[in-house]
Structures are given as C-alpha cells and as structure tokens.
Design a protein around this motif. Structure first.
Motif, PDB file in Angstrom:
ATOM      1  N   ASP A 331     -72.223  18.736 -41.876  1.00  0.00           N
ATOM      2  CA  ASP A 331     -70.979  18.074 -41.511  1.00  0.00           C
ATOM      3  C   ASP A 331     -69.841  19.078 -41.619  1.00  0.00           C
ATOM      4  OD1 ASP A 331     -72.261  15.634 -41.153  1.00  0.00           O
ATOM      5  OD2 ASP A 331     -72.018  15.078 -43.272  1.00  0.00           O
ATOM      6  N   GLU A 332     -68.724  18.741 -41.021  1.00  0.00           N
ATOM      7  CA  GLU A 332     -67.565  19.619 -41.093  1.00  0.00           C
ATOM      8  C   GLU A 332     -67.096  19.753 -42.539  1.00  0.00           C
ATOM      9  OE1 GLU A 332     -64.632  18.002 -38.513  1.00  0.00           O
ATOM     10  OE2 GLU A 332     -65.630  18.684 -36.685  1.00  0.00           O
ATOM     11  N   SER A 333     -66.961  20.988 -42.992  1.00  0.00           N
ATOM     12  CA  SER A 333     -66.470  21.240 -44.340  1.00  0.00           C
ATOM     13  C   SER A 333     -64.948  21.134 -44.360  1.00  0.00           C
ATOM     14  CB  SER A 333     -66.895  22.633 -44.793  1.00  0.00           C
ATOM     15  OG  SER A 333     -66.197  23.617 -44.037  1.00  0.00           O
ATOM     16  N   PRO A 334     -64.347  20.991 -45.546  1.00  0.00           N
ATOM     17  CA  PRO A 334     -62.884  21.009 -45.619  1.00  0.00           C
ATOM     18  C   PRO A 334     -62.294  22.284 -45.033  1.00  0.00           C
ATOM     19  CG  PRO A 334     -63.800  20.166 -47.667  1.00  0.00           C
ATOM     20  CD  PRO A 334     -64.960  20.650 -46.850  1.00  0.00           C
ATOM     21  N   ALA A 566     -54.903  22.994 -46.166  1.00  0.00           N
ATOM     22  CA  ALA A 566     -55.851  22.845 -47.273  1.00  0.00           C
ATOM     23  C   ALA A 566     -55.660  21.503 -47.961  1.00  0.00           C
ATOM     24  CB  ALA A 566     -55.676  23.989 -48.266  1.00  0.00           C
ATOM     25  N   GLU A 567     -54.420  21.169 -48.230  1.00  0.00           N
ATOM     26  CA  GLU A 567     -54.135  19.890 -48.888  1.00  0.00           C
ATOM     27  C   GLU A 567     -54.507  18.711 -47.990  1.00  0.00           C
ATOM     28  OE1 GLU A 567     -50.339  17.486 -50.876  1.00  0.00           O
ATOM     29  OE2 GLU A 567     -50.113  19.568 -50.196  1.00  0.00           O
ATOM     30  N   LYS A 568     -54.200  18.841 -46.706  1.00  0.00           N
ATOM     31  CA  LYS A 568     -54.457  17.754 -45.765  1.00  0.00           C
ATOM     32  C   LYS A 568     -55.940  17.424 -45.681  1.00  0.00           C
ATOM     33  CE  LYS A 568     -53.732  16.403 -40.930  1.00  0.00           C
ATOM     34  NZ  LYS A 568     -53.106  16.802 -39.638  1.00  0.00           N
ATOM     35  N   LEU A 571     -59.241  20.725 -49.235  1.00  0.00           N
ATOM     36  CA  LEU A 571     -59.870  21.996 -49.593  1.00  0.00           C
ATOM     37  C   LEU A 571     -59.399  22.423 -50.977  1.00  0.00           C
ATOM     38  CD1 LEU A 571     -61.533  24.544 -48.831  1.00  0.00           C
ATOM     39  CD2 LEU A 571     -59.420  25.484 -47.852  1.00  0.00           C
ATOM     40  N   ASP A 572     -60.325  22.693 -51.865  1.00  0.00           N
ATOM     41  CA  ASP A 572     -60.011  23.163 -53.208  1.00  0.00           C
ATOM     42  C   ASP A 572     -59.643  24.637 -53.124  1.00  0.00           C
ATOM     43  OD1 ASP A 572     -59.774  23.779 -55.830  1.00  0.00           O
ATOM     44  OD2 ASP A 572     -61.891  23.479 -56.348  1.00  0.00           O
ATOM     45  N   THR A 577     -59.166  31.745 -53.995  1.00  0.00           N
ATOM     46  CA  THR A 577     -58.104  32.139 -53.069  1.00  0.00           C
ATOM     47  C   THR A 577     -58.251  33.578 -52.628  1.00  0.00           C
ATOM     48  OG1 THR A 577     -56.654  32.862 -54.844  1.00  0.00           O
ATOM     49  CG2 THR A 577     -56.493  30.558 -54.195  1.00  0.00           C
ATOM     50  N   GLY A 578     -58.872  34.382 -53.474  1.00  0.00           N
ATOM     51  CA  GLY A 578     -59.150  35.757 -53.086  1.00  0.00           C
ATOM     52  C   GLY A 578     -58.020  36.733 -53.331  1.00  0.00           C
ATOM     53  N   ALA A 579     -56.792  36.266 -53.546  1.00  0.00           N
ATOM     54  CA  ALA A 579     -55.664  37.192 -53.613  1.00  0.00           C
ATOM     55  C   ALA A 579     -55.790  38.188 -54.757  1.00  0.00           C
ATOM     56  CB  ALA A 579     -54.368  36.413 -53.733  1.00  0.00           C
ATOM     57  N   SER A 580     -55.960  37.668 -55.982  1.00  0.00           N
ATOM     58  CA  SER A 580     -56.039  38.582 -57.113  1.00  0.00           C
ATOM     59  C   SER A 580     -57.301  39.430 -57.057  1.00  0.00           C
ATOM     60  CB  SER A 580     -55.995  37.808 -58.432  1.00  0.00           C
ATOM     61  OG  SER A 580     -57.096  36.916 -58.513  1.00  0.00           O
ATOM     62  N   ALA A 581     -58.366  38.854 -56.528  1.00  0.00           N
ATOM     63  CA  ALA A 581     -59.621  39.606 -56.415  1.00  0.00           C
ATOM     64  C   ALA A 581     -59.446  40.818 -55.521  1.00  0.00           C
ATOM     65  CB  ALA A 581     -60.720  38.697 -55.861  1.00  0.00           C
ATOM     66  N   HIS A 582     -58.669  40.670 -54.448  1.00  0.00           N
ATOM     67  CA  HIS A 582     -58.478  41.794 -53.529  1.00  0.00           C
ATOM     68  C   HIS A 582     -57.708  42.917 -54.196  1.00  0.00           C
ATOM     69  CE1 HIS A 582     -60.166  39.111 -50.834  1.00  0.00           C
ATOM     70  NE2 HIS A 582     -59.100  38.641 -50.243  1.00  0.00           N
TER      71      HIS A 582
END
Length: 601
Positions: A331-334, A566-568, A571-572, A577-582
């Motif tokens: 099914d379609e994911s968030p 994401a909120e709509k 999506l968690d 989020t990836g930002a700090s990881a990058h």
C-alpha cells in the motif's frame, strides 16, 4: 602477399570493427595516418574538428549516445595534450573510446626532439589501456586490442603511433574477429539475495529507489517496481531520462542541481533500493541507519557510498524483474503520499512562471518552449554549469529522446563536441546543444565544424554574464565575495554569423519560439543567443522556507515545506530526518568535496 602501409592497416582494423568516422585535427607527426585517412575517405569519414579536445569529447559522447566506441586522434606534443579532457571524461564516466596519438619518428624519440614528450607515461593514467607498437607489423594488432580493451574495461584506450612506422609497408594479413564480440550479459541474482530483498521490502515503512546510469534500459521495470511497491524514484543526474519525467513517482535528481522534492524525500526513508549508481555525493544523502539493497555488476561498488544489507551482484533488469515477481504489492506509505504531493506542489510552482514577462527572460518560459518544440526523438547535448540545473529540473524527457553530458569529470565546453557527435551519428534527428555562455565560450570554435558539414544543430546559448554555478557556490556555500565569476556580455549571434552559422538574439519567450520554428524549417546549424535572467536558481541546499528573505528571493510563497506534507500524511519525521547524520558523515569522509564543480553529478 599484398603489402599495406602501417597506418592503412590501422584504418582497415577500424573499418572491420564497423567504425565509419573519426574525429581529429591534422599535425605533421600524423602525416602517415593523414595519408591513410585520404586513402580510406570513401569508407571512413574524417570529421575535422577545430580543436583536439573537441574531437576527444566527441568520441567520448559517441558511446554515451549509441553504445558504440568513438575514435579520435591528435598529433604529437600539443595535439596529444589537448586530448586529455576527453579521455578523462570517458574514464570517469566509464565510456569506451579509442584515441590515436601520434609520436615523432622512432629515431627522434627520447632526445628532446620538437614536440616530443613521453606520451606513454602521460597517457597511462588517462586510459584503461595504453600501448605503443614497436614495429609496423604490430600496428593493426595493437589497434584491435585497443578496441577490445575499451569495450571490455569500459573506458578510453590509447594507441601511440610513431610517424615513420605508419609509412612502413607490412603484410596485409591481419584480420579482426568482430563477430566474436558479445553484448554485455550479466548474471541473474541469486535466489537467496532476492528472498532477502523481498523480506526487507515487506518490512520497510518508507522505501525508495535510487538509481543511476547503470539502470539504463530498465525503465519499464523501474516503473513497474514503483507502482507495485509504492516507492518514490530518486536518481543521480545521469539517471535522468531512464524513466520519463512525467511519471508520477519520479522525484528527480538528488543533490544541488535537483528539484526540492528529491532532496527532501531522501532524508526520510528507512530502505533504499540502490540500482547501478555510484554518485560520489551520495555519501551525503539518506539516513545513516537506513537499510540498503544494492544492485550492481561491479563488486567494488558495494558499500562504497552507504552501508549495505543486501548485495546483488547481478544485472539490474534481471534483478528488478526477480524482485517484482517474488514480492508482495504494498500500500502507499506515508512517505510515498507525501512525495507525490510535494512533487505536485513543486511542479505547479514551476509552471506558474511559464508565461512570465519578466526581463531578462526567466528559465521557465524558455524551457517550456523547448519541451513543446523538441521532437520526440531529439538529442540534447548538455554543457556543464547552471544548464545542468535547468536541464534536470525543467526538461521533460519523453519518447525516444536522448541526452548526454560530461558527468563525473564535469568538463565545461562539452556541449558543442557532443552536438557534433549527435549530428554525425543521428543525421535525421534534431540536435539541440544547450549551453551557458561560460561553457559555450570554451568550444565555440566548433560552430565552424557544424557549418563545414552543414549539421542540423540548434545551439542555444543562455547568456547570463556569469559563471552561475560557481557564483551560487560562492554566495550560498562559502559565503565569500564574488571572485572571477562575472563574464562580459557578448554578441554570440554575431560570432555565429562570422563562423557561417545563422545567429539570432532573443529576449522573450515569443522571440525564442519564433527562432526555433525558423530553425526547424531550415537546413544546417543555427545559434540562438538568449539574454537570460541573472537570478540564481532555487537553492535546494538551503531550502529554508521558514525564512521570509529566502521566500521572497525565489518568489516561493506558494511552496510548502516538506514538514507540511509529512504532517498531512502521518509521516514520522523524528526517526530519520538525516540532517545531523549527514553532517557527521561529511566529517568522516574528507575526500568528498561537496563544493567542487562536479557536485552536480
């Protein structure tokens, strides 16, 4: 037994390999082979470029467009040195090609003779195979080996030929075995790797696919995969066009040149199906803890850009087909829902500028004309710079359209030589060269070549009086005063007229459309100089829609931040989020330079 000159034997090998043209520029050290070019003129066409670099780039572009090896040559000394950019372009993009490099006579080598240098040492690094025949009888043998090695090792092969050996008579008894060559036929995936991939796909919450040039020819499988497993499609720049741009799940290129949705979506996935992609900048993308299913034919690529959970050493098409057949529809994911909505918002925002009357003319009105007027089988020769950003964001590839650029080497000036190639190998197709004024200035002399051979090429020059790609780096990344990027305006239409090419200057969408229609009716080349906006492109690297100054700068009021979608769709965004990881990964990977000119690719 019949005798033949060494250089003629070399051309006989080319002909037997079904090579019917060669790019180059004459020189005294190449006289023996120029004599062979004359002897073979009815079977192998000589495309006389105005600069050896253009010939080398044209040969590199040939395989990218056709899958067939291209051939170029240069004379000793400066002619040889001019070949390097084309060779490195081919080496970086894993493109088979052959370069013939002249050398001074055998007796004049290694004694500091005129135009002589140690060519074999210089060309070893620029090629995947480099040899200099020591006898005339070796010339056809080495040329045959160069072609086979170029195809087998996916890169440029170099043959250095001494002037005197080209004149020497040898027995005409060498025969190539062209029919022995087979097309690439890579293995199918193992059953266990398919089962592991299907398991990860089933368990994932928000899977995506990330593919590159290695997925070429897999367009139908990629679309079927996206539709069955509901995966947004993300690409490297060289992956553009494998799936038509209008396909709903296609989000575009990740990275500085790509659109907003692709760059936002990549940071929220928990599973990446990574297909035929080795973009050096992908170390900057995707959450560090995201799982990866990597499909590639080169074992050295596994884990090079991200940790990998399932390695599939196999053909991309066969692997995708196996996963599609074995997996259960999702099914379609968030993330999928948010991605579709994010792209729709982005597309509507871009479309809102299509009929803008701003002056100088904006990007969107011009590219709207290109999308409407370019034939379904048009070939686009894309230079390097901001034009890559326009191309990946605004050109809607479809039908049997083709395109080529200088990928990892990112060679400015690539557009004109690639257009020569496209017009040579596809004489019945429309050929569009798309270039900024900075890149075009580097190889503009090839207008003379287009005029000489009456090539039906439309040269579109986007004149914005700056090296825009570098300007944006200085402004947005290093935050330094502008330095060395401003270039003078130039009357490129007048330059074209001086080179026997029809030139037109345009300042509006309507003028551009009229000029394109005129070119379509005429024979031969045309140049259109567009006096283009000086405004920089929307920065997907900054992408700060919560900053009123940023929004005002890009007229981005209708754009919504990804957090809205994401909120709509539930999506968690906290988990990945990836930002700090990058930021951490950049520190761990010091060899990756996100500010280099090749960062587009």
């Amino acid at each position: 037994m019949a005798k033949i000159n060494g250089s003629d034997a070399m051309f006989k090998v080319l002909y037997d390999w079904h090579i019917d043209h060669i790019y180059g520029f004459p020189g005294g050290s190449f006289d023996s082979s120029m004599n062979a070019i004359h002897n073979w003129k009815d079977r192998i066409k000589f495309i006389e470029v105005r600069h050896e670099e253009a010939g080398a780039l044209a040969a590199s572009a040939e395989y990218k467009l056709t899958g067939k090896v291209g051939v170029c040559f240069g004379s000793a000394g400066p002619g040889a040195a001019h070949l390097f950019n084309g060779l490195y372009d081919a080496k970086f993009d894993k493109t088979p090609m052959v370069a013939i490099v002249a050398n001074v006579p055998e007796g004049r080598q290694d004694i500091d003779f005129f135009q002589a240098f140690d060519e074999d040492k210089w060309f070893l690094n620029a090629s995947v195979f480099c040899r200099q025949p020591k006898t005339a009888a070796q010339i056809p043998v080495v040329m045959d080996e160069c072609i086979r090695q170029a195809y087998a090792r996916k890169g440029p092969a170099v043959m250095i030929i001494s002037k005197d050996l080209g004149w020497e008579k040898i027995d005409d008894n060498f025969r190539v075995n062209y029919d022995a060559r087979v097309e690439d036929n890579y293995a199918a995936p193992t059953k266990s790797s398919v089962e592991e991939a299907v398991k990860l796909l089933k368990e994932a919450k928000n899977p995506v696919m990330y593919y590159g040039n290695g997925a070429k020819g897999c367009g139908e499988e990629i679309k079927e995969f996206a539709e069955k497993f509901k995966t947004p499609l993300l690409t490297s720049y060289l992956g553009k066009g494998i799936v038509e741009d209008e396909f709903p799940a296609y989000m575009g290129t990740i990275g500085r040149i790509g659109p907003k949705p692709a760059n936002e979506i990549q940071g929220h996935t928990d599973l990446v199906v990574w297909v035929g992609n080795n973009s050096p900048f992908s170390v900057l993308w995707f959450p560090k803890d995201a799982k990866v299913i990597q499909i590639d034919v080169d074992p050295a690529k596994f884990g090079k850009r991200h940790k990998v959970d399932v390695s599939m050493l196999a053909d991309a098409k066969k692997s995708l087909r196996a996963i599609i057949d074995a997996g259960e529809a999702r099914d379609e994911s968030p993330l999928y829902k948010a991605a579709i909505a994010d792209r729709q918002n982005w597309d509507e925002w871009l479309d809102s500028f299509k009929d803008s009357k701003e002056s100088p003319v904006l990007q969107e009105p011009i590219w709207d004309v290109i999308n409407k007027e370019a034939a379904d089988n048009a070939v686009f020769a894309i230079d390097v710079g901001n034009v890559n950003m326009d191309h990946t964001r605004l050109l809607k590839m479809h039908g049997d359209q083709k395109w080529t650029t200088s990928g990892l080497h990112a060679t400015m000036g690539y557009g004109a030589p690639a257009a020569l190639t496209a017009a040579t190998v596809y004489p019945d197709r429309e050929v569009w060269q798309l270039a900024g004024d900075g890149g075009f200035a580097m190889m503009c002399e090839e207008l003379l070549t287009m005029a000489r051979y009456n090539m039906h090429v439309l040269n579109v020059v986007f004149t914005n009086e700056t090296l825009g790609y570098i300007q944006a780096e200085q402004e947005d990344e290093s935050h330094q005063p502008l330095s060395g990027v401003i270039i003078p305006d130039n009357d490129w239409a007048k330059v074209a007229e001086g080179m026997n090419v029809k030139g037109v200057t345009v300042r509006t969408k309507e003028e551009f459309e009229a000029a394109v229609k005129e070119w379509k009716k005429m024979d031969g080349p045309m140049l259109i100089d567009i006096k283009y906006t000086h405004d920089m492109h929307y920065s997907t690297e900054l992408n700060t829609l919560d900053d009123p100054a940023f929004v005002a700068k890009y007229q981005a009021e209708p754009l919504k931040p990804f957090s809205y979608f994401a909120e709509k769709f539930g999506l968690d965004t906290d988990s990945a989020t990836g930002a700090s990881a990058h930021e951490e990964e950049v520190e761990e990977e010091p060899e990756e330079d996100a500010t280099s000119g090749a960062s587009a690719h």
